[in-house]
Design a protein around this motif. Sequence first.
Motif, PDB file in Angstrom:
ATOM      1  N   PRO A 161     -19.973  -7.654 -19.397  1.00  0.00           N
ATOM      2  CA  PRO A 161     -20.661  -6.386 -19.627  1.00  0.00           C
ATOM      3  C   PRO A 161     -21.985  -6.314 -18.870  1.00  0.00           C
ATOM      4  CG  PRO A 161     -19.903  -7.339 -21.703  1.00  0.00           C
ATOM      5  CD  PRO A 161     -19.718  -8.385 -20.642  1.00  0.00           C
ATOM      6  N   LYS A 171       0.821  -1.213   0.000  1.00  0.00           N
ATOM      7  CA  LYS A 171       0.000   0.000   0.000  1.00  0.00           C
ATOM      8  C   LYS A 171       0.857   1.266   0.000  1.00  0.00           C
ATOM      9  CE  LYS A 171      -3.847  -2.382   0.203  1.00  0.00           C
ATOM     10  NZ  LYS A 171      -4.682  -2.506  -1.011  1.00  0.00           N
ATOM     11  N   ASN A 212     -18.441  -1.217 -22.122  1.00  0.00           N
ATOM     12  CA  ASN A 212     -18.085  -1.954 -20.908  1.00  0.00           C
ATOM     13  C   ASN A 212     -17.431  -1.028 -19.881  1.00  0.00           C
ATOM     14  OD1 ASN A 212     -18.000  -4.176 -19.279  1.00  0.00           O
ATOM     15  ND2 ASN A 212     -15.965  -4.826 -20.005  1.00  0.00           N
ATOM     16  N   LEU A 218     -15.148   0.005 -16.939  1.00  0.00           N
ATOM     17  CA  LEU A 218     -13.893  -0.479 -16.366  1.00  0.00           C
ATOM     18  C   LEU A 218     -13.736  -0.028 -14.914  1.00  0.00           C
ATOM     19  CD1 LEU A 218     -11.614   0.358 -19.393  1.00  0.00           C
ATOM     20  CD2 LEU A 218     -12.599  -1.859 -18.799  1.00  0.00           C
ATOM     21  N   ARG A 219     -14.249   1.145 -14.629  1.00  0.00           N
ATOM     22  CA  ARG A 219     -14.184   1.632 -13.257  1.00  0.00           C
ATOM     23  C   ARG A 219     -15.310   2.627 -13.081  1.00  0.00           C
ATOM     24  NH1 ARG A 219      -8.891   4.407 -10.734  1.00  0.00           N
ATOM     25  NH2 ARG A 219      -7.940   3.170 -12.415  1.00  0.00           N
ATOM     26  N   ASN A 220     -15.934   2.595 -11.942  1.00  0.00           N
ATOM     27  CA  ASN A 220     -17.039   3.503 -11.705  1.00  0.00           C
ATOM     28  C   ASN A 220     -16.952   4.049 -10.294  1.00  0.00           C
ATOM     29  OD1 ASN A 220     -19.629   4.522 -12.843  1.00  0.00           O
ATOM     30  ND2 ASN A 220     -20.412   3.614 -10.939  1.00  0.00           N
ATOM     31  N   ASN A 255      -3.852 -12.899  -2.945  1.00  0.00           N
ATOM     32  CA  ASN A 255      -2.918 -12.450  -1.896  1.00  0.00           C
ATOM     33  C   ASN A 255      -2.894 -10.924  -1.728  1.00  0.00           C
ATOM     34  OD1 ASN A 255      -1.578 -11.890  -4.284  1.00  0.00           O
ATOM     35  ND2 ASN A 255       0.414 -11.908  -3.254  1.00  0.00           N
ATOM     36  N   LYS A 256      -3.933 -10.260  -2.226  1.00  0.00           N
ATOM     37  CA  LYS A 256      -4.002  -8.800  -2.123  1.00  0.00           C
ATOM     38  C   LYS A 256      -5.371  -8.378  -1.602  1.00  0.00           C
ATOM     39  CE  LYS A 256      -1.494  -8.074  -6.489  1.00  0.00           C
ATOM     40  NZ  LYS A 256      -1.531  -7.237  -7.702  1.00  0.00           N
ATOM     41  N   THR A 257      -5.486  -7.080  -1.340  1.00  0.00           N
ATOM     42  CA  THR A 257      -6.797  -6.545  -1.003  1.00  0.00           C
ATOM     43  C   THR A 257      -7.226  -5.519  -2.047  1.00  0.00           C
ATOM     44  OG1 THR A 257      -5.795  -4.818   0.337  1.00  0.00           O
ATOM     45  CG2 THR A 257      -6.514  -6.811   1.494  1.00  0.00           C
ATOM     46  N   VAL A 258      -8.517  -5.390  -2.183  1.00  0.00           N
ATOM     47  CA  VAL A 258      -9.121  -4.288  -2.941  1.00  0.00           C
ATOM     48  C   VAL A 258      -9.921  -3.502  -1.907  1.00  0.00           C
ATOM     49  CG1 VAL A 258     -10.891  -3.705  -4.643  1.00  0.00           C
ATOM     50  CG2 VAL A 258      -9.223  -5.516  -5.125  1.00  0.00           C
ATOM     51  N   ILE A 259      -9.616  -2.221  -1.771  1.00  0.00           N
ATOM     52  CA  ILE A 259     -10.235  -1.423  -0.702  1.00  0.00           C
ATOM     53  C   ILE A 259     -10.907  -0.198  -1.290  1.00  0.00           C
ATOM     54  CG2 ILE A 259      -9.790  -0.168   1.437  1.00  0.00           C
ATOM     55  CD1 ILE A 259      -7.432  -1.982   1.953  1.00  0.00           C
ATOM     56  N   PHE A 260     -12.199  -0.089  -1.077  1.00  0.00           N
ATOM     57  CA  PHE A 260     -12.930   1.094  -1.548  1.00  0.00           C
ATOM     58  C   PHE A 260     -13.046   2.104  -0.418  1.00  0.00           C
ATOM     59  CE2 PHE A 260     -14.442  -2.280  -4.366  1.00  0.00           C
ATOM     60  CZ  PHE A 260     -14.271  -1.666  -5.601  1.00  0.00           C
ATOM     61  N   HIS A 318      -5.010  -0.381  -4.805  1.00  0.00           N
ATOM     62  CA  HIS A 318      -5.226  -1.534  -5.689  1.00  0.00           C
ATOM     63  C   HIS A 318      -5.499  -1.135  -7.140  1.00  0.00           C
ATOM     64  CE1 HIS A 318      -9.271  -0.222  -4.529  1.00  0.00           C
ATOM     65  NE2 HIS A 318      -9.603  -0.625  -5.716  1.00  0.00           N
ATOM     66  N   ASP A 375     -15.619 -10.593 -14.521  1.00  0.00           N
ATOM     67  CA  ASP A 375     -16.217  -9.431 -15.181  1.00  0.00           C
ATOM     68  C   ASP A 375     -17.008  -9.854 -16.414  1.00  0.00           C
ATOM     69  OD1 ASP A 375     -16.735  -6.720 -15.522  1.00  0.00           O
ATOM     70  OD2 ASP A 375     -15.056  -6.458 -16.900  1.00  0.00           O
ATOM     71  N   GLY A 387     -18.628   2.174  -5.464  1.00  0.00           N
ATOM     72  CA  GLY A 387     -17.281   2.035  -5.988  1.00  0.00           C
ATOM     73  C   GLY A 387     -17.214   0.759  -6.792  1.00  0.00           C
ATOM     74  N   GLU A 388     -16.615   0.832  -7.946  1.00  0.00           N
ATOM     75  CA  GLU A 388     -16.531  -0.350  -8.798  1.00  0.00           C
ATOM     76  C   GLU A 388     -15.159  -0.377  -9.426  1.00  0.00           C
ATOM     77  OE1 GLU A 388     -16.509  -0.248 -12.338  1.00  0.00           O
ATOM     78  OE2 GLU A 388     -17.176  -2.271 -12.893  1.00  0.00           O
ATOM     79  N   PHE A 389     -14.588  -1.562  -9.507  1.00  0.00           N
ATOM     80  CA  PHE A 389     -13.234  -1.714 -10.009  1.00  0.00           C
ATOM     81  C   PHE A 389     -13.120  -3.042 -10.735  1.00  0.00           C
ATOM     82  CE2 PHE A 389      -8.980  -3.582  -9.006  1.00  0.00           C
ATOM     83  CZ  PHE A 389      -8.219  -2.752  -9.801  1.00  0.00           C
ATOM     84  N   VAL A 390     -12.500  -3.012 -11.906  1.00  0.00           N
ATOM     85  CA  VAL A 390     -12.227  -4.264 -12.618  1.00  0.00           C
ATOM     86  C   VAL A 390     -10.717  -4.490 -12.640  1.00  0.00           C
ATOM     87  CG1 VAL A 390     -12.381  -5.493 -14.818  1.00  0.00           C
ATOM     88  CG2 VAL A 390     -14.282  -4.059 -14.045  1.00  0.00           C
ATOM     89  N   GLU A 391     -10.285  -5.573 -12.062  1.00  0.00           N
ATOM     90  CA  GLU A 391      -8.875  -5.942 -12.159  1.00  0.00           C
ATOM     91  C   GLU A 391      -8.688  -6.554 -13.538  1.00  0.00           C
ATOM     92  OE1 GLU A 391      -5.646  -8.509  -9.590  1.00  0.00           O
ATOM     93  OE2 GLU A 391      -7.293  -9.472 -10.646  1.00  0.00           O
ATOM     94  N   ARG A 392      -7.998  -5.818 -14.413  1.00  0.00           N
ATOM     95  CA  ARG A 392      -7.966  -6.234 -15.821  1.00  0.00           C
ATOM     96  C   ARG A 392      -7.162  -7.509 -16.018  1.00  0.00           C
ATOM     97  NH1 ARG A 392      -7.779  -0.321 -18.894  1.00  0.00           N
ATOM     98  NH2 ARG A 392      -8.863   0.732 -17.210  1.00  0.00           N
ATOM     99  N   GLU A 393      -6.094  -7.648 -15.235  1.00  0.00           N
ATOM    100  CA  GLU A 393      -5.221  -8.819 -15.346  1.00  0.00           C
ATOM    101  C   GLU A 393      -6.021 -10.131 -15.321  1.00  0.00           C
ATOM    102  OE1 GLU A 393      -2.661  -8.851 -12.056  1.00  0.00           O
ATOM    103  OE2 GLU A 393      -0.822  -9.019 -13.229  1.00  0.00           O
TER     104      GLU A 393
END
Lengths: 277, 277, 277, 277
Positions: free
Chosen positions: B13, A207, C29, C31-33, B271-276, A235, B11, B34-40
Amino acid sequence: MAHFLLIQCPDEPGLVYKITGVLFRHGLNILRNGEFVERENSRFFMRTEFAGDFDPAQLLAELTELLPPGASIRFSDNHPKDIVLMATKEHHCLSELLVRHAYGELNARVLAVISNHEELGDLARRFDIPFHFVSHQGLTREAHEAAVLATLAPYRPEFVVLAKYMRILSSEFVAHYPNRLINIHHSFLPAFVGANPYAQAYERGVKIIGATAHFVNEQLDQGPIILQSVIPIDHTQSARDMAQAGRDVEKIVLARSLKLVFDGHVFVNRNKTVIFD
Amino acid sequence: MAHFLLIQCPDEPGLVYKITGVLFRHGLNILRNGEFVERENSRFFMRTEFAGDFDPAQLLAELTELLPPGASIRFSDNHPKDIVLMATKEHHCLSELLVRHAYGELNARVLAVISNHEELGDLARRFDIPFHFVSHQGLTREAHEAAVLATLAPYRPEFVVLAKYMRILSSEFVAHYPNRLINIHHSFLPAFVGANPYAQAYERGVKIIGATAHFVNEQLDQGPIILQSVIPIDHTQSARDMAQAGRDVEKIVLARSLKLVFDGHVFVNRNKTVIFD
Amino acid sequence: MAHFLLIQCPDEPGLVYKITGVLFRHGLNILRNGEFVERENSRFFMRTEFAGDFDPAQLLAELTELLPPGASIRFSDNHPKDIVLMATKEHHCLSELLVRHAYGELNARVLAVISNHEELGDLARRFDIPFHFVSHQGLTREAHEAAVLATLAPYRPEFVVLAKYMRILSSEFVAHYPNRLINIHHSFLPAFVGANPYAQAYERGVKIIGATAHFVNEQLDQGPIILQSVIPIDHTQSARDMAQAGRDVEKIVLARSLKLVFDGHVFVNRNKTVIFD
Amino acid sequence: MAHFLLIQCPDEPGLVYKITGVLFRHGLNILRNGEFVERENSRFFMRTEFAGDFDPAQLLAELTELLPPGASIRFSDNHPKDIVLMATKEHHCLSELLVRHAYGELNARVLAVISNHEELGDLARRFDIPFHFVSHQGLTREAHEAAVLATLAPYRPEFVVLAKYMRILSSEFVAHYPNRLINIHHSFLPAFVGANPYAQAYERGVKIIGATAHFVNEQLDQGPIILQSVIPIDHTQSARDMAQAGRDVEKIVLARSLKLVFDGHVFVNRNKTVIFD
């Protein structure tokens, strides 16, 4: 002009008194004095900023007589240091230093830029600094380092600054510039030693990321740390985003560490530094 | 009362549209999203804070139908979480949490304190919290962990917080509280994993130290990082001084990371966090 | 290329659903919102990053129909913004932006530099940017501002960046570039408004100094704050030392705030900003 | 035990030499020495940490003879200081100090807690500290302050710490404890002086908030600053959220500033402080 006296020696009673006595008898006025004893090794460090005219050879002789054998005694002033910058392809540290140099903020004369790639030649030329392209293509490490050393030699730099020079230097190379070779490492050492620290940081999901300016010694990423700084990440940032954000930290940390070194604030104490304000 | 909807899934559409459509049809008003797409890994994360009355089972059924198979759907509200604290001898994290708990700032009910030493019993009693001394003396790791688990079990904690619990926990222990076991590590991970990070930091001569709050998984000091923070240090500080300075960082980082977790801001993504926010 | 949709309007139920429905029906699509409701004024803000081909006019028409009257709907992409830089004598912010620009890191096209002094002409020329010297000597404020506006006009800049432009601008000037005029103030606002903040900070004996990037509005130093950052100082630093140290913060804060604005992360909400990651 | 010598006087040549000469002749060994000359007022400050046995009266006499008239000469050691804490309703600073005190980390003996409300009595009692409720209801400021002074007097505190005491103290009150009255202000002074700094910060839309520990003098929020610290905030945080986040900063800044003062690191130099590491 302010002068600096930097002394490092085994501790014993009366050192501050004896040293300041020499300065007093020469009519020199102390503006700031920092003194520190590392108790573990009973080692004495003192940095004195003073004003007045003096004969360095005379003062050195008197101090040498008073101090324990093996004492390191350095006079310094804030004359601009002669330096050579080495870089590879990334511009951010080099441009930071060239801009500061152009405006007299670096306390140094940048004599030349050496790179193992051609990309940064334009930047050096914008600032009217000689640029030497010393390719490593087709050369052994020894041969390439010999070429770099040959390029450096005529400039007789007081310090060599690795401003994102991305090749590992051999112990033999490093031995030419003991405690005079400064590097910026793109991580918060000792986290993420070695290559691709931002990719490592992304994988680990940290972080906070950072940068470390350090003297180079014979062990990779193990030299005495001068300065470190960090920035928070989250992240949403890819390894590439982190690298981009990290650049702002790297260049500022490098520039500030150079100021500390060039202005005589920094002692090297084995694998660490002692730094007086 | 604010409600939270936490969704994690592959993910595709239209996910935001579909999910918010369900909320809209139930007359629920979104306060923050909050919205997030981890593209990997093409993985979708969404946290929605909303207001209004609803039937969780009904909403869950509708969402499950709409979302890709294997979606994780959690409703949460900011009800105080039931937690147990584990500690060893150092008080600073435990006292920080007990004080916050006493003033209703932790968003948790501290059901008990468990320690492998007796020292912190006084502190727990000052705050009227049951204290269990579960000594490891003369016990195998397995036997000691079994005793701790037996002590924990009747409390049925939602989270177990290691507030400077200085013993390494086995994978078997950790498996009882997946993503529900939170630790504070007294370094800026991944620098200085393992024991005595301050001694390591002193030896290395770093200029910044830190602390890391993370979920515990089966690999020592490798769990998903929730929060990190740092403070600058210098050559005048001994390893002991650093430990002292580090405590202020540790306790605040731990307390803030608990707030993030208990208020439903944190997803674990491998092994990670996603934090909004 | 990533696209951004930025919507600001009075809050009402179903907005996220309705807006994302339009995107979904157009096969776009997300990707982040990020979505945020300022409860005090019941005001809705949403930033959506999405991918796909679309007809902006068509999308705008559909969204306008769905949203409450008076909604602000902006499409953006990360095309480089056309900007003009204004400066006076200090180089650090200007050189920072010109270097980033030269390496394509600013997400902008620097069309020109305007200054009321000649000193920075060399710097602009090093980077091949047109430099306009518009002296204020012997001119009323009105006459000088008219000359500056006349110089700016043919460039039709999307944003004007005050990179240490040390003259106060009239409301009339500001009105030409509403929410498009960005300034760096050399203090941690609202501490030390007005002139010579470092001298003020020195007099007050503060232990931290900072810098503030903000949109300029008709009230001096009162515009919506985009970004702030700080560094610690101590009693050994003169006002001049503080100014020197402060420059590193100023230039980085300004550069980062531009990135936030140019990449479409920033909403202006009366005298404040709403900024999505 | 470490001893400290703190000297403040007009600057003149030879001061360091003369002072350290006295220490040397008494066989005392200097462990750390910091010296600083404020050039503006030509004022000399020196802090010496030393080890060895000595007769303070004798040393004081010798130093007084050597130093310019009006020199301030203080011996200090790290004996725990006698202090009284004053608070109102908020617990976070008081609990922080009481916990540290209970574990011997404050370098002080907390003799009592005085409050103008009853709420914090429970907390004081948990830590077995006498609690005095001195209500201001129905009293003039003079009468209330007289009652507080009467409560303080028998404890003969070396320092009085305002741990979120929310009433303004008169110059008359302050005069009883010159440079011995320490306050925590819940903003980054001089931003947001006066009441409700978090509400002010929210209104202004700042991106960083902070806290300031300072000596109290006769001017509200104008006393010499000891320590400041900050944390980033964003648009999602209400004034109430900011206050909550700010508490973590306030309590740590206050506790650290006390450590600096109690361990003899801090000089007061008119409306500023000089602080040696």
